[in-house]
Design an enzyme around this catalytic site. Sequence first.
Site, PDB file in Angstrom:
ATOM      1  N   LYS A  52       0.837  -1.198   0.000  1.00 15.45           N
ATOM      2  CA  LYS A  52       0.000   0.000   0.000  1.00 15.45           C
ATOM      3  C   LYS A  52       0.879   1.258   0.000  1.00 15.45           C
ATOM      4  O   LYS A  52       0.593   2.229  -0.708  1.00 15.45           O
ATOM      5  CB  LYS A  52      -0.955  -0.020   1.206  1.00 15.45           C
ATOM      6  CG  LYS A  52      -2.047  -1.075   1.036  1.00 15.45           C
ATOM      7  CD  LYS A  52      -2.872  -1.348   2.288  1.00 15.45           C
ATOM      8  CE  LYS A  52      -3.787  -2.554   2.051  1.00 15.45           C
ATOM      9  NZ  LYS A  52      -4.582  -2.941   3.226  1.00 15.45           N
ATOM     10  N   GLN A  96      -4.992  -2.229   9.508  1.00 15.66           N
ATOM     11  CA  GLN A  96      -4.778  -3.494   8.803  1.00 15.66           C
ATOM     12  C   GLN A  96      -5.312  -4.656   9.649  1.00 15.66           C
ATOM     13  O   GLN A  96      -5.022  -4.764  10.835  1.00 15.66           O
ATOM     14  CB  GLN A  96      -3.278  -3.667   8.510  1.00 15.66           C
ATOM     15  CG  GLN A  96      -2.949  -4.840   7.600  1.00 15.66           C
ATOM     16  CD  GLN A  96      -3.509  -4.708   6.188  1.00 15.66           C
ATOM     17  OE1 GLN A  96      -3.667  -3.608   5.666  1.00 15.66           O
ATOM     18  NE2 GLN A  96      -3.838  -5.834   5.572  1.00 15.66           N
ATOM     19  N   ASP A 119     -11.097   2.224   3.817  1.00 13.23           N
ATOM     20  CA  ASP A 119     -11.327   0.787   3.589  1.00 13.23           C
ATOM     21  C   ASP A 119     -12.813   0.492   3.366  1.00 13.23           C
ATOM     22  O   ASP A 119     -13.163  -0.600   2.930  1.00 13.23           O
ATOM     23  CB  ASP A 119     -10.881  -0.013   4.827  1.00 13.23           C
ATOM     24  CG  ASP A 119      -9.557  -0.729   4.610  1.00 13.23           C
ATOM     25  OD1 ASP A 119      -9.211  -0.992   3.450  1.00 13.23           O
ATOM     26  OD2 ASP A 119      -8.892  -1.031   5.626  1.00 13.23           O
TER      27      ASP A 119
HETATM   28  N1  GUN Z   1      -6.619  -7.471   5.558  1.00 11.81           N
HETATM   29  C1  GUN Z   1      -6.820  -8.112   4.382  1.00 11.81           C
HETATM   30  N2  GUN Z   1      -7.372  -7.286   3.475  1.00 11.81           N
HETATM   31  C2  GUN Z   1      -7.538  -6.103   4.084  1.00 11.81           C
HETATM   32  C3  GUN Z   1      -8.062  -4.843   3.662  1.00 11.81           C
HETATM   33  O1  GUN Z   1      -8.517  -4.637   2.529  1.00 11.81           O
HETATM   34  N3  GUN Z   1      -8.032  -3.860   4.585  1.00 11.81           N
HETATM   35  C4  GUN Z   1      -7.560  -4.041   5.829  1.00 11.81           C
HETATM   36  N4  GUN Z   1      -7.586  -3.011   6.665  1.00 11.81           N
HETATM   37  N5  GUN Z   1      -7.079  -5.186   6.256  1.00 11.81           N
HETATM   38  C5  GUN Z   1      -7.059  -6.207   5.381  1.00 11.81           C
END
Ligand code: GUN
Length: 292
Positions: A52, A96, A119
């Site tokens: 990211k 996350q 998100d």
């Molecule tokens: N863990 C796996 N995929 C994601 C996501 O898209 N966002 C977040 N915050 N955690 C994740």
Amino acid sequence: MILINGKETATQLKKEIAKQVEDRIAAGKRQPHLVAILVGNNGASMTYVANKEKACAQVGFKSSVLTYEATISEDELIQEIQKLNQDPTVDGFIVQLPLPKHINEQRVIESIDPRKDVDGFHSVNVGNMTLGLPCFVSATPHGIMELLEAYQIDTKGKHCVILGRSNIVGRPMANLLSQKTYPGNCTVTVCHSLTPNIKEITLMADIIIAAIGVPEFLKADMVREGAVVIDVGITRIPADNEKGYRIVGDVAFDEVAPKCSYITPVPGGVGPMTIISLMKNTLRAAELNDTK
Ligand code: GUN
């Protein structure tokens, strides 16, 4: 059969986002700023967050990572989130997942200001999405919608069969594709682990979205000639290669692909698109923040 190239589409969309960021900065506006909260040292989470950050750099965003020990309490984590909610220099942030077992993930998500929840996990964003109101749509559903649009796949009046009813893919996809929009206006059927006659249903589908989490679940005899197949699965299975594994989707690709009008590969289909959603949402969060 047309192979839907998610990697190429994501690269193209990143260029478009980068151009919009340049235009913002030329107009004297701030660089969008995304913050990621990382708790503990889950290897997969560390890789996702690093990806990211890389994507942020590619499109010209500022990014920061806040790391906390796995022993942080739920209340302490929520206090940190409240600081980000108040911080005008932070446009959007993500926590996350997964979080350590002693932390209630939903309570943490609900503490995020929905205007910064890039998100799209907060109940306000999920609720607005189901009503077709402005919101942040979460990464995978958003990425699939972008792919359908990029390939100008006709969805109006089509029967879309979704395999899987998860909160993060199946149910939001059902919602989005049934809305009066493009991509959308589909007749949607959601199948899941307790659906007895899945093959009968998938054989009626114009579009199949496989998000059931079972490797190579969708076989050729379950797919009608000319169907569009979107594969959301990613499972590592042991393989006799350097890595010791290969990634397979929920679709038995080699046998299904020849029957399809369009199909996404795994890897390189839906996966690379998920990060685009985060970038687009962050840019929108920055625009919202400009007008606060
Ligand atoms: N863990 C796996 N995929 C994601 C996501 O898209 N966002 C977040 N915050 N955690 C994740």
